[in-house]
Scaffold this active site. Sequence first.
Site, PDB file in Angstrom:
ATOM      1  CB  SER A 182       8.128  15.599  -6.449  1.00  0.00           C
ATOM      2  OG  SER A 182       8.520  15.081  -7.692  1.00  0.00           O
ATOM      3  CG  ASP A 412       7.566   7.503  -7.216  1.00  0.00           C
ATOM      4  OD1 ASP A 412       7.367   7.749  -8.425  1.00  0.00           O
ATOM      5  OD2 ASP A 412       8.006   8.352  -6.409  1.00  0.00           O
ATOM      6  CG  HIS A 438       5.712  10.976  -6.974  1.00  0.00           C
ATOM      7  ND1 HIS A 438       7.054  10.675  -7.015  1.00  0.00           N
ATOM      8  CD2 HIS A 438       5.633  12.323  -7.110  1.00  0.00           C
ATOM      9  CE1 HIS A 438       7.743  11.789  -7.175  1.00  0.00           C
ATOM     10  NE2 HIS A 438       6.910  12.805  -7.224  1.00  0.00           N
TER      11      HIS A 438
END
Length: 493
Positions: A182, A412, A438
């Site tokens: 991320s 995602d 994710h």
Amino acid sequence: MKVKNLSMKLKVKPLIFILLVVLIAEIPLSFCYLNSHLLHRTSTDKVYLTTQENWFNQTLDHFSPYDHRQFQQRYYEYLDYFRSPDGPIFLKICGESSCNGIVNDYLSVLAKKFGAAIVSPEHRYYGRSSPFKSHTTGNLRYLSSKQALFDLAAFRQFYQDSLNRKLNRSNVENPWFVFGVSYSGALSAWFRLKFPHLTCGSLASSGVVVAVYNFTEFDQQIGVSAGPECKAALQEVTQLVEERLNSNRKALKSTFGASELTIDGDFLYFLADAAVIAIQYGNPDKLCSPLVEAKKSGQDLVDAYASYVKDYFFGSFGFSIQTYNQEHLKDTASGSSDRLWWFQVCSEVAYFQVAPANDSIRSSKVNTRYHLDLCKNVFGDGVYPKVDETNLYYGGTKIAGSKIVFTNGSQDPWRRASKQTSSPGMPSYVVTCNNCGHGSDLRGCPQSPLSIEGDEKRCSSPDAVKKVRQQVTEHIDLWLSECQDAARGWSSA
């Protein structure tokens, strides 16, 4: 992370509650602006490879020739798999939350395979690595991805020198490889871009390398991933909520356990975020099955959604309503990761998750004005996301780093802020995990509670996760080998 009264709400024993507090911050990327608020509820002692803290002196401002202040930065090391003395070192980047140890995810499997040490520094300001006790807006001026990258470079050199001293040698470089998910995935890619001489390669899992001012694609992807029936149900929930806000605001917010959200925009943002979590982390059925069933049977969709929020969003994931309260975000003394990440959002990357002009799921009141007003209310005048500057500095969609693997889950919503196409000439590769959420390639499924060693068996597409992991492993193997060959050639010259 918010744990106030969590032990009472979940009715857990004190020992388990302590574990909850320790684990609450361990998936970095945020409440759907990224993911720093996930709760791992598990009693196993295998959650962490290590929680043993180490410290080193970090430079406060890497860009000033005059400011020589330092602060204590926390880090962790795990050497059980290390093939001494020349094994690789895996640098696992902690992101926008407290870093309480090295989590036992799929990286531990890779470390075993390659005989690697794992080291993991905490991001500046987050957790126990803050230069200041008070997080006033003025004190946050050194909180940025640019400073964080230099932190990583300084840590990398510090740790290599420390290892050389332990091994009674000098001027030796182990092969390094960098990992992140991320926001920390973006840092991983940016580190390879800016410091290619300090790492053999990088994995950017769901790496959000593109700063986005009006991130309408986020909401659009949620609609695609949810499917037409669930999307229609969510849109109806939004419509009903907007109507009831006008007729009985107090009762509506109470239904969701959100009475403290006096700003309607905060409440509407919270409701949108609650839906995103199930989609983002690969559990759409938790959200969609009860909603679609309620719609078909003529039940009150708002009540059905409120049940999902209480059971899954607050329950399984352990989110706190305080996360969405601007009064909480203005608290400069709490050390809250919420305030810290919003500062990075408001000053650097934006990722403003706004409603598209047409066919939106979230309320149209969650718009650019809402986000800008939040930034001004929480941090004062003069804090504004420098999106163009960020993308010019890192490359945005045209990021030109070499030897980076970008992995993205097709379901995602954050994938729209990641690199979309491979650059074989660099080389830099994009690998898509079909029907994945994710960071599934490193975290496995489910992501809360923690899936030990990134177990993929409960993913909706376990074979897809395995395929992506195989490709990632091949790139790591190749680039570590090239790095080692280059080092041997240099040492014999």
